[in-house]
Enzyme design. Structure first.
Site, PDB file in Angstrom:
ATOM      1  N   ASP A  21     -17.602 -27.306 -24.418  1.00 27.28           N
ATOM      2  CA  ASP A  21     -18.527 -26.353 -25.057  1.00 27.28           C
ATOM      3  C   ASP A  21     -19.742 -25.954 -24.203  1.00 27.28           C
ATOM      4  O   ASP A  21     -20.875 -25.920 -24.726  1.00 27.28           O
ATOM      5  CB  ASP A  21     -19.017 -26.927 -26.402  1.00 27.28           C
ATOM      6  CG  ASP A  21     -17.899 -27.115 -27.411  1.00 27.28           C
ATOM      7  OD1 ASP A  21     -16.739 -26.839 -27.086  1.00 27.28           O
ATOM      8  OD2 ASP A  21     -18.194 -27.551 -28.540  1.00 27.28           O
ATOM      9  N   LYS A  81     -11.664 -24.247 -30.799  1.00 24.62           N
ATOM     10  CA  LYS A  81     -11.710 -25.135 -31.968  1.00 24.62           C
ATOM     11  C   LYS A  81     -12.766 -24.649 -32.938  1.00 24.62           C
ATOM     12  O   LYS A  81     -13.707 -23.959 -32.543  1.00 24.62           O
ATOM     13  CB  LYS A  81     -12.003 -26.569 -31.526  1.00 24.62           C
ATOM     14  CG  LYS A  81     -13.327 -26.686 -30.785  1.00 24.62           C
ATOM     15  CD  LYS A  81     -13.556 -28.096 -30.271  1.00 24.62           C
ATOM     16  CE  LYS A  81     -14.878 -28.200 -29.551  1.00 24.62           C
ATOM     17  NZ  LYS A  81     -16.056 -27.939 -30.417  1.00 24.62           N
ATOM     18  N   CYS A 117     -19.924 -32.883 -30.119  1.00 19.49           N
ATOM     19  CA  CYS A 117     -18.572 -32.550 -29.657  1.00 19.49           C
ATOM     20  C   CYS A 117     -18.087 -33.456 -28.539  1.00 19.49           C
ATOM     21  O   CYS A 117     -16.900 -33.785 -28.479  1.00 19.49           O
ATOM     22  CB  CYS A 117     -18.499 -31.079 -29.289  1.00 19.49           C
ATOM     23  SG  CYS A 117     -18.616 -30.042 -30.773  1.00 19.49           S
TER      24      CYS A 117
END
Ligand code: VGL
Ligand code: ZN
Length: 212
Positions: A16, A114, A159
């Site tokens: 990310d 995701k 994450c």
């Protein structure tokens, strides 16, 4: 720290590194942009590279804006358990969901998106927050015969942490590259994440030990 040179079945997983998690982004991670040059320097040392991308539809149920009267960073009950509410971020196709423009993405062999299911968040690159819906990454990495995964990116305490724990649960060795990550740190979430990653048997390393 002892050198930890990557071998042929090792893969770097970059989590990310997207504009909305940068200091000027919608869900700013303090000092988040500092990971970009560190990750770019790490990449050439790895034979394989996977990127993840948080990728939410408008009105995603992890957004505080989807819960009247609720504010970002509050917690609500979802059918699958407690969920932190976030500012709107990483909207599919928007500039905030794009990778940081300086991130070297060309060598990525796989990009995992995701958080695209409207009612389920997905911190982990492997398993959504309902803890039952797989993203498909476990199967991909197994089929590629990778054995050890090195993790970098944002955010350490969400994450990255959940991805590291799920990597261990799926039977991969996992190494957290600490200085290639930054945290949000809500109510002690960074300390909790470090403890959880240690508990699951992940190793910690610094970038210099890998490039050395
Ligand atoms: C993340 C909160 C919400 C992350 C993504 O990348 O750590 N955190 N969505
Ligand atoms: Zn998100």
């Amino acid at each position: 720290m002892a050198p930890l040179p990557p071998g042929p079945t090792d893969c770097l997983v970059v989590v990310d590194v997207q504009n909305d998690f940068m200091p000027s982004g919608a869900l700013a991670v303090p000092d988040g942009d500092a990971v970009v040059p560190v990750i770019n320097r790490l990449m050439p040392h790895f034979p394989h590279l996977v990127l993840t991308q948080d990728w939410h539809p408008p009105g995603h149920l992890s957004f505080a804006s989807s819960h009247p009267g609720r504010r970002p960073f509050e917690t609500v009950g979802m059918p699958y358990g407690l969920q932190t509410l976030w500012p709107d971020h990483c909207l599919q196709g928007a500039g905030g969901a794009a990778f940081h423009p300086d991130l070297a993405t060309n060598r990525a062999e796989m990009i995992v998106r995701k958080g695209y299911r409207p009612a389920i968040d997905s911190y982990s690159a492997f398993m959504e927050n309902d803890r039952t819906t797989p993203t498909g990454l476990t199967g991909y990495l197994r089929e590629r015969s990778f054995t050890r995964l090195f993790f970098a990116g944002l955010a350490t305490d969400f994450c990255v942490r959940w991805s590291v724990e799920d990597a261990r649960a799926a039977g991969f060795e996992a190494v957290l590259i600490e200085d290639a990550c930054r945290a949000i740190d809500l109510d002690g979430s960074l300390a909790a994440a470090q403890a959880a990653m240690d508990r699951c048997g992940a190793l910690r390393a610094v970038a210099d030990a890998i490039g050395g």
